[in-house]
Each structure stands twice: as structure tokens, then as C-alpha cells.
Design an enzyme around this catalytic site. Sequence first.
Site, PDB file in Angstrom:
ATOM      1  N   ASP A  31       0.849  -1.190   0.000  1.00 15.93           N
ATOM      2  CA  ASP A  31       0.000   0.000   0.000  1.00 15.93           C
ATOM      3  C   ASP A  31       0.885   1.239   0.000  1.00 15.93           C
ATOM      4  OD1 ASP A  31      -2.351   1.452   0.047  1.00 15.93           O
ATOM      5  OD2 ASP A  31      -2.484   1.448   2.234  1.00 15.93           O
ATOM      6  N   TYR A  71       1.177   5.712  -0.590  1.00 18.25           N
ATOM      7  CA  TYR A  71       0.784   6.895   0.194  1.00 18.25           C
ATOM      8  C   TYR A  71       0.975   8.093  -0.725  1.00 18.25           C
ATOM      9  CZ  TYR A  71       0.859   9.411   4.794  1.00 18.25           C
ATOM     10  OH  TYR A  71       0.615  10.191   5.900  1.00 18.25           O
ATOM     11  N   HIS A  88      -3.571  13.870   0.999  1.00 17.27           N
ATOM     12  CA  HIS A  88      -3.803  12.909   2.082  1.00 17.27           C
ATOM     13  C   HIS A  88      -2.611  12.879   3.032  1.00 17.27           C
ATOM     14  CE1 HIS A  88      -4.910   9.290   4.255  1.00 17.27           C
ATOM     15  NE2 HIS A  88      -3.750   8.745   3.940  1.00 17.27           N
ATOM     16  N   ARG A 115       0.824  14.155  13.550  1.00 19.43           N
ATOM     17  CA  ARG A 115       2.035  14.767  14.083  1.00 19.43           C
ATOM     18  C   ARG A 115       1.879  16.275  14.150  1.00 19.43           C
ATOM     19  NH1 ARG A 115       3.513  11.061  10.377  1.00 19.43           N
ATOM     20  NH2 ARG A 115       3.711  12.655   8.778  1.00 19.43           N
ATOM     21  N   GLU A 145     -10.212   3.948   3.678  1.00 18.06           N
ATOM     22  CA  GLU A 145      -9.310   4.660   2.785  1.00 18.06           C
ATOM     23  C   GLU A 145      -9.719   4.278   1.365  1.00 18.06           C
ATOM     24  OE1 GLU A 145      -5.161   4.109   3.983  1.00 18.06           O
ATOM     25  OE2 GLU A 145      -5.462   5.666   5.522  1.00 18.06           O
ATOM     26  N   GLU A 192      -9.090   3.912  -2.300  1.00 22.70           N
ATOM     27  CA  GLU A 192      -7.835   3.782  -3.031  1.00 22.70           C
ATOM     28  C   GLU A 192      -8.077   3.091  -4.382  1.00 22.70           C
ATOM     29  OE1 GLU A 192      -4.477   2.418  -0.847  1.00 22.70           O
ATOM     30  OE2 GLU A 192      -5.261   3.117   1.094  1.00 22.70           O
ATOM     31  N   ASP A 228      -9.027   0.351   2.014  1.00 25.37           N
ATOM     32  CA  ASP A 228      -8.031  -0.016   3.022  1.00 25.37           C
ATOM     33  C   ASP A 228      -8.582   0.392   4.396  1.00 25.37           C
ATOM     34  OD1 ASP A 228      -5.731  -0.527   4.487  1.00 25.37           O
ATOM     35  OD2 ASP A 228      -4.755   1.350   3.887  1.00 25.37           O
ATOM     36  N   ARG A 261      -7.971   3.882  13.291  1.00 22.39           N
ATOM     37  CA  ARG A 261      -7.062   5.007  13.533  1.00 22.39           C
ATOM     38  C   ARG A 261      -6.478   5.004  14.937  1.00 22.39           C
ATOM     39  NH1 ARG A 261      -5.799   5.962   8.481  1.00 22.39           N
ATOM     40  NH2 ARG A 261      -7.580   6.574   7.223  1.00 22.39           N
ATOM     41  N   GLN A 279      -3.836   2.300  14.968  1.00 25.38           N
ATOM     42  CA  GLN A 279      -2.757   2.770  14.107  1.00 25.38           C
ATOM     43  C   GLN A 279      -1.892   3.832  14.791  1.00 25.38           C
ATOM     44  OE1 GLN A 279      -4.229   4.682  10.550  1.00 25.38           O
ATOM     45  NE2 GLN A 279      -2.198   5.042   9.692  1.00 25.38           N
ATOM     46  N   TYR A 306       2.155   2.776  15.218  1.00 28.46           N
ATOM     47  CA  TYR A 306       2.843   2.914  13.927  1.00 28.46           C
ATOM     48  C   TYR A 306       4.287   3.416  14.009  1.00 28.46           C
ATOM     49  CZ  TYR A 306       2.697   8.009  13.190  1.00 28.46           C
ATOM     50  OH  TYR A 306       2.912   9.349  13.259  1.00 28.46           O
ATOM     51  N   LYS A 321      -4.382  -1.980  10.231  1.00 31.20           N
ATOM     52  CA  LYS A 321      -4.748  -2.108   8.818  1.00 31.20           C
ATOM     53  C   LYS A 321      -5.005  -3.556   8.413  1.00 31.20           C
ATOM     54  CE  LYS A 321      -3.394   2.145   7.296  1.00 31.20           C
ATOM     55  NZ  LYS A 321      -4.157   3.021   6.390  1.00 31.20           N
ATOM     56  N   THR A 351      -8.811  -5.786   3.999  1.00 35.01           N
ATOM     57  CA  THR A 351      -8.685  -4.840   2.895  1.00 35.01           C
ATOM     58  C   THR A 351      -9.631  -5.339   1.810  1.00 35.01           C
ATOM     59  OG1 THR A 351      -6.342  -4.540   3.429  1.00 35.01           O
ATOM     60  CG2 THR A 351      -7.081  -3.751   1.270  1.00 35.01           C
ATOM     61  N   THR A 366      -4.584   6.410   0.019  1.00 33.50           N
ATOM     62  CA  THR A 366      -5.837   7.156   0.027  1.00 33.50           C
ATOM     63  C   THR A 366      -5.834   8.256  -1.017  1.00 33.50           C
ATOM     64  OG1 THR A 366      -5.919   6.801   2.389  1.00 33.50           O
ATOM     65  CG2 THR A 366      -7.416   8.463   1.497  1.00 33.50           C
ATOM     66  N   GLU A 416      -9.875  12.615   7.612  1.00 29.95           N
ATOM     67  CA  GLU A 416      -9.639  13.910   6.967  1.00 29.95           C
ATOM     68  C   GLU A 416     -10.953  14.646   6.737  1.00 29.95           C
ATOM     69  OE1 GLU A 416      -6.893  13.539   3.402  1.00 29.95           O
ATOM     70  OE2 GLU A 416      -7.288  11.465   3.927  1.00 29.95           O
TER      71      GLU A 416
HETATM   72 MN    MN Z   1      -3.975   2.939   2.709  1.00 31.94          MN
END
Ligand code: MN
Length: 405
Positions: free
Chosen positions: A117, A119, A124, A133, A190, A192, A224, A228, A231, A235, A244, A248, A338, A352
Site C-alpha cells: 500500500d 501513500y 492525504h 504529528r 481509505e 484507493e 483499506d 485510527r 494505528q 505505527y 490495517k 482490505t 488514500t 480527513e
Molecule cells: Mn492505505
Amino acid sequence: MTWLDLPADTLFGLDNLPYGVFSTAGDPQRRRLGVAIGGQVLDAGAAARAVGSPDPLLEAATLDPLLAAGRPAWTRVREALTRWLTEPAFRPVIEPCLLPRADVTLHLPFTVGDYVDFYASEHHASNLGRLFRPGSEPLTPNWKHLPIGYHGRSGTVVVSGTPVVRPNGQRKAPADAAPTFGPSRRLDIEAEVGFVVGAGSELGTPVPMADFAEHVFGVCLVNDWSARDIQAWEYVPLGPFLGKSFATSVSPWVVPLDALAAARVAPPARDVEPLPYLDDRDTKEPWGLDLALEVRVNGTLISRPPFAGMYWTAAQMLAHMTVNGASVRPGDLFASGTVSGPERGTEGALIELTWNGERPAQLADGSGRAFLEDGDAVTITATAPGPNGTRIGFGEVTGRILPAR
Ligand code: MN
């Protein structure tokens, strides 16, 4: 022209011909290779037999042999299917091989090999950077130099319609003193686009961007699913894991790359010069694709993510994924990450779209959604430009959330 009576606005016209695997209620154990056309599915193996040229690639219960056969076989089969569905002489033998699409059950169409996967949406990645962050640069320093990705869990890739059980796991909000265990409270999607590898490559030899179409068979839709809270806690430093890997979902129809010639567009201008193996600025036809996605929760349209704006193309993803000599195999699946656009209402994930739950999405029944509730059904669809002003459809990838076990 075709002898079929197709609606003018069908998303499954002669220029699409996506591949899938189906069974019927009368013969539920026998999986067959099918091609969607209008509101019907053509039993491809039966069709080949009916015209007197049985094809082992079309007799299989999965797309696996066709994927492995490579580009010349993909071209030959697509040309044959087109001939059978257009030349009136074939009508008497082909027509009995058509079944109503509504009457068949669709299955995972190929054995998923390695799953990666990416990014690749700048919007996104920037949004997630701000949310995960806060206070630091939204994009990590490497983001515009390489398409970031991680290896996912191919064994939990499921076909559209498969229920998704809410995952349990460790959750810890920044303000919590210690993690707790239980059902995810921040279950997300997500939206995708997935790329299905056909012909494999040799271990030790990278696949350059120019060879993309020799290796990639087609395109599907991917959800996906993402927990959250799990994650966010797990992560750092090795990336997505249990947040995740519980499921899927993929769409059952694989749209051949050949159907997307009219959908190719220039990718957005890059503001950092890519290293040579990723530099497509002088390429005559880089692999930007103008796919228009739609995301629905319980039937309410909540977002329209635009794939054309993705910073990295699928050809760059494949080149990067193999630049160290890692090989690809038939059935490998890599997803774009995403798809999110720059405007409100184009985000491909709830985190988001609702900005961490601060502005819930409004559904038609009057309720709001920050994250998914048990019983919610999420459906992602997409279309792309076809030849002569037509549209190519991808069908849908859908899944309903079941309570945690
Ligand atoms: Mn993804």
C-alpha cells in the site's frame, strides 16, 4: 458496433470488458471467469468453447493463469472477446453464454500475492501529517523523493461484499496514561485504486517505468479499512500493522489497462526534481489516470476523491517497488494510498473528511458520522473517461461493519 442491445450510457460497454470470477445459484461450487458487458456477464470459457477455440486461460476458476500469461495473451484474449461481442456471425453461439449480472455471485478474482500500500496523494499525506504529528512539518523529508509504501497482509484481502468485523486492539489517546484494549473506536476507510500485477519480473532486476504496461494487467478499487486509534499507537517506528491488517476490500471487476487509454492524463507538476529512475517529466505518456471516485456511507454520497491529482503515478510506484531488485509475481497487488483532493468533500478517509471527528459527515437519515458505526455500509465506486465521450465503470467495492468479537 455490437449485436448486443446496450444502453448508450452503460459503464460496462465494449471499451471496458473488465474481468471477474463468478458462480451461479444453480452451480455454486463452480467458479468461472467472466467479463462484464452491459447488465450481463459473459462466461468467457464457455464462449471460447462455443466458437470452437477453447482456451485454457479462460477455463480456470481464477484470473491467475491469464495474469501470468503476459501482455501478448492479454491482447489476444481482449481482441477475441471484442470480436465475439461485435460480429453478428458469433451471435447465435455467444448469446447463450451471457447471464444477467444480477444473478451471479462474484468472488475474489485472483490469488493475491504480495500486497503493498502506497501513500501517493500529497493532500492525504499532508492532512494525515497534520493530524498524527501536529506541530511538525506535515510531509516527511522523503515524501517528494520517493513514493512511500509498506507491505500489507495479502491473506486478508477480501472481495467486495465481505463483512468487516470491527477489530480489537490496543488504543491509547495522547492524553491517556496507559493503553486500553477493546474494539476500535475510530474505524475508518481509505478510498484507493489498486493495480494488479500480471507478468512477474526477475529477482535482482528492477522494472523501469517504461515497462509498466508489460507487467500490470489492470486496475481495481480498494478500501483499506483503518483503525485510527490502533494505528496511532502502534505505527512508530515501523509503520502500519494491526490497524490495517484485519481486512482490505477490493472490487470484483479488474478493468484492463487497455481500457484506460482515454483516461491517461499528465500527473501534477512535481516541485522536487525526481531521481532518474522516477523521473517521468520527459516521458511522452506518464501514467497519470483521470479516475473519478465516489464514497458513500449507508447510501449518502460523502466524498468525490479525484485520482488525477495523485503526486506519484502507478508506474513510479512499480519502478520504486522493484528498484532494489525485489521481484513481482502474478497476482501481486499494489494500492495507491488514500485518494484525497485539495478541496472539502474530496477526502478519501473519514479522519480527513471529518477532521478527526470535529465536523461529522451528515448522512441522509439525519445522523452524523465521525468514524464508522457497527452496521454501517461503505461503498466506493469510480468511473473514467472512455473513447468517444463514453465512461468506463469500475463497479464498486462495498463492505458492512459487524460488531467486534
Ligand atoms: Mn492505505
